[in-house]
Design a protein around this motif. Sequence first.
Motif, mmCIF file in Angstrom:
data_model
loop_
_atom_site.group_PDB
_atom_site.id
_atom_site.type_symbol
_atom_site.label_atom_id
_atom_site.label_comp_id
_atom_site.label_asym_id
_atom_site.label_seq_id
_atom_site.Cartn_x
_atom_site.Cartn_y
_atom_site.Cartn_z
ATOM 1 N N VAL A 1 43.022 51.265 -21.933
ATOM 2 C CA VAL A 1 41.971 50.381 -21.412
ATOM 3 C C VAL A 1 41.336 49.647 -22.587
ATOM 4 O O VAL A 1 40.612 50.246 -23.387
ATOM 5 C CB VAL A 1 40.930 51.184 -20.616
ATOM 6 C CG1 VAL A 1 39.804 50.284 -20.133
ATOM 7 C CG2 VAL A 1 41.587 51.887 -19.438
ATOM 8 N N ALA B 1 39.615 39.560 -15.870
ATOM 9 C CA ALA B 1 39.572 40.838 -15.160
ATOM 10 C C ALA B 1 40.182 40.719 -13.766
ATOM 11 O O ALA B 1 39.930 39.752 -13.044
ATOM 12 C CB ALA B 1 38.129 41.320 -15.059
ATOM 13 N N TRP C 1 46.431 46.712 -12.361
ATOM 14 C CA TRP C 1 45.417 46.578 -13.422
ATOM 15 C C TRP C 1 44.158 47.312 -12.982
ATOM 16 O O TRP C 1 43.612 47.040 -11.911
ATOM 17 C CB TRP C 1 45.122 45.097 -13.664
ATOM 18 C CG TRP C 1 44.367 44.841 -14.931
ATOM 19 C CD1 TRP C 1 44.896 44.575 -16.163
ATOM 20 C CD2 TRP C 1 42.936 44.805 -15.098
ATOM 21 N NE1 TRP C 1 43.887 44.391 -17.089
ATOM 22 C CE2 TRP C 1 42.681 44.526 -16.456
ATOM 23 C CE3 TRP C 1 41.852 44.988 -14.231
ATOM 24 C CZ2 TRP C 1 41.379 44.409 -16.971
ATOM 25 C CZ3 TRP C 1 40.566 44.886 -14.737
ATOM 26 C CH2 TRP C 1 40.331 44.601 -16.093
ATOM 27 N N GLY D 1 40.236 48.635 -14.228
ATOM 28 C CA GLY D 1 39.222 48.407 -15.250
ATOM 29 C C GLY D 1 37.881 48.082 -14.641
ATOM 30 O O GLY D 1 37.601 48.380 -13.482
ATOM 31 N N ALA E 1 36.795 45.455 -19.583
ATOM 32 C CA ALA E 1 37.918 46.168 -20.182
ATOM 33 C C ALA E 1 38.820 46.671 -19.066
ATOM 34 O O ALA E 1 38.369 46.916 -17.941
ATOM 35 C CB ALA E 1 37.436 47.337 -21.046
ATOM 36 N N GLY E 2 40.088 46.823 -19.400
ATOM 37 C CA GLY E 2 41.027 47.324 -18.409
ATOM 38 C C GLY E 2 42.407 47.440 -18.996
ATOM 39 O O GLY E 2 42.633 47.149 -20.178
ATOM 40 N N VAL F 1 37.082 55.070 -16.126
ATOM 41 C CA VAL F 1 37.953 54.455 -17.126
ATOM 42 C C VAL F 1 37.359 54.744 -18.497
ATOM 43 O O VAL F 1 36.137 54.869 -18.641
ATOM 44 C CB VAL F 1 38.124 52.932 -16.931
ATOM 45 C CG1 VAL F 1 38.883 52.621 -15.653
ATOM 46 C CG2 VAL F 1 36.784 52.219 -16.920
#
Length: 411
Positions: free
Chosen positions: A51, A59, A75, A77, A97-98, A204
């Motif tokens: 991540v 995103a 995906w 995040g 974030a991811g 996460v």
Amino acid sequence: MRIDRLGDLGTAAEVVRAVAGAAARHAMPPPAALVGDWFGAGAVIAPSVSVQPIDPVEAFAVPPGRRDGAVGGGWIGYLSYPDAAADDAPPRIPEAAGGWTDSVLRLDADGCWWHESLSGAALQPWVAAALSSPPMREYYEIDWEEPDFAQHQAGVLACLAAIGAGEVYQACVCTQFTGRLRGSSLEFFADAVTRTMPARAAYVAGDWGAVASLSPELFIRRAGDEVTSSPIKGTLPLHSPPADLLASAKDVAENIMIVDLVRNDLGRVADTGTVTVPELLTVRAAPGVWHLVSTVAATVRAEVPNATLLAATFPPASVTGTPKGRARQLLSQWEPKRRGVYCGTVGMASPIAGTELNVAIRTVEFDAAGGAVLGVGGGITADSDAEAEWQECLHKAAPTVDYVRERSTAS
């Protein structure tokens, strides 16, 4: 795509602990987890996912799928609430974030776990070994400090004055508990979801810190051209009769105003005439409280990217106010500290199953140094009482903060 039946592996907390321990032993990134009501499943866990910070506009940039049942990967995040606060301080962790996961472990409604892989890969040996061994509990403690009562009251009173002046009709004024984590943020999450069973929990983590969301609220569910949002507005502690929520003019008005805002937001990208309200003012239990929940649905064509959908609807209506633009401007003046991930969103975009995002309330943000922030807030209307709004904040935080305090005292 590959799907393998794994059988009964235990609870979501046990599985996420097992893969977390194995990932750490193999020097791999930690798992990411969605626990509760996600994609028609009881849990969706990525055993290890890197991540990384990204530009917020990127995103959840995955075309919307619509297959029922399987998730496969995608995906996963978070996206932070975008606005600064009165102190104009920078974000404590990345604004977004991811990372991409090719495979997931999915818990179905009957308690059976499945391994699913978008690329058709088999279950990795290290994951299989982890799932066949008893999970290990790790240590954690969090020392919490209460929010500043005077600052919160000043914000609520300023909001009431703005409502009286006609600048806004409603706004969600928030405050923060701050703390220090000792030990594992993942263990905090696994422990909390076991105790409170939130509907939209998510975890996460990375080198930058971690996000542990214990949210009860759906922000966006998108499968093909079908989009729904279920805003929560109206709260009472669980010891109160649930019928009192429907009898409260303040709570009902608060919910209906936000339903109208969600209708307006979705209407900006939906096909004309497709925005509906299939559920209005339903009383539901959440950790520590009763909530009023409504659902807004719309048809949004599959060629409309998630970035466009989020530009129209984010940040979530239930955590901003009406009118949305002016409420956000004023909230940035009334709230002394940046919300961060709180009031943003955590979730997953799968090319198979679609996109599901929570409203990141009841959410703890951990920075790389162990600093912890838990945001709490409530919608203010003309009928609001400032001290009652403070008590609502404490009721919402109690399932998280009080248990951690009791646990630290006992240990």
